[in-house]
Design an enzyme around this catalytic site. Structure first.
Site, PDB file in Angstrom:
ATOM      1  N   ASP A 237       0.855  -1.180   0.000  1.00  0.00           N
ATOM      2  CA  ASP A 237       0.000   0.000   0.000  1.00  0.00           C
ATOM      3  C   ASP A 237       0.896   1.237   0.000  1.00  0.00           C
ATOM      4  OD1 ASP A 237      -2.375   1.595   0.340  1.00  0.00           O
ATOM      5  OD2 ASP A 237      -1.864   1.759   2.464  1.00  0.00           O
TER       6      ASP A 237
ATOM      7  N   ASP B 270      -1.990  -0.162   6.073  1.00  0.00           N
ATOM      8  CA  ASP B 270      -2.254   0.509   7.348  1.00  0.00           C
ATOM      9  C   ASP B 270      -3.746   0.679   7.621  1.00  0.00           C
ATOM     10  OD1 ASP B 270      -2.410   2.563   5.261  1.00  0.00           O
ATOM     11  OD2 ASP B 270      -2.573   3.993   6.914  1.00  0.00           O
TER      12      ASP B 270
ATOM     13  N   ASP C 232      -0.361   5.008   0.697  1.00  0.00           N
ATOM     14  CA  ASP C 232      -0.694   6.084   1.635  1.00  0.00           C
ATOM     15  C   ASP C 232      -0.683   5.582   3.076  1.00  0.00           C
ATOM     16  OD1 ASP C 232      -1.061   7.857  -0.486  1.00  0.00           O
ATOM     17  OD2 ASP C 232      -3.127   7.216  -0.766  1.00  0.00           O
TER      18      ASP C 232
END
Length: 208
Positions: free
Chosen positions: A11, A145, A13
């Site tokens: 991922d 996250d 961001d």
């Protein structure tokens, strides 16, 4: 999934790019508040910044991308580009999987900024996937996250590392508090894959 290479699903961001730190600065301008007034301890959706009365998250996100070049100008998280280069040099296939095109009419801007940012920081990748269902593209281990992404991936049996920030502290490990942790955990899983002992559910805190 190609079993000839070990694949790391990454991922962007909040994992590779400092999304929340950059958004905090942009949001302070958008809200006409001092940046110090916006807490760094946010949940997913940024409700702690009281943005709903100004138009909400989607409107702030659109402003950040289209007017402040969020995806082009954000700083990387410490050590992320260098360690991704190390992992790539060890034969790991880096597959970037991001849901950056969820806001209508800004897809070209989001994609162009993302590619420019990856090139700017010399972040290696074999594949670049823009999609919400991250488990639909294969990887031997993922790092994310967002709580909803981590939960969904694990429910589908995907080995997933949590990259720690204020949005996900309640999730069970394995987790990485730094990119040094990421390097160690990924290499451990790669060794399991190499020796044929990879357990998708190992250490994830979910039923086997």
């Amino acid at each position: 999934m190609d079993e000839s290479s070990f694949i790391l699903g990454v991922d962007l961001d909040g994992v590779v790019g400092d999304f929340y730190g950059t958004m905090r600065v942009i949001a302070a301008e958008w809200l006409n508040k001092p940046v110090e007034a916006l807490t760094e301890e946010v949940s997913y959706g940024l409700e702690e910044w009281e943005i709903d009365e100004y138009g909400g998250y989607d409107r702030l996100h659109r402003f950040a991308v289209t007017q402040r070049n969020l995806f082009r100008d954000m700083k990387p998280i410490q050590d992320a580009p260098a360690i991704l280069r190390k992992l790539s040099n060890r034969g790991i296939r880096i597959r970037i999987i991001t849901h950056r095109i969820f806001i209508k009419y800004s897809h070209r801007t989001s994609i162009t900024q993302t590619v420019d940012w990856l090139d700017r920081y010399d972040i290696p990748y074999w594949d670049l996937c823009f999609m919400n269902d991250k488990g639909a593209v294969g990887a031997h281990v993922y790092i994310d996250d967002a709580p909803s992404n981590v939960i969904r991936l694990r429910e589908h049996g995907c080995r997933t590392i949590v990259f720690t920030n204020s949005t996900n502290r309640d999730l069970p490990g394995p987790r990485a508090d730094s990119w040094q942790d990421v390097e160690r955990l990924v290499m451990d899983v790669k060794e399991e894959w190499r020796t044929g002992t990879l357990d998708l559910f190992g250490g994830l805190g979910v039923p086997g």
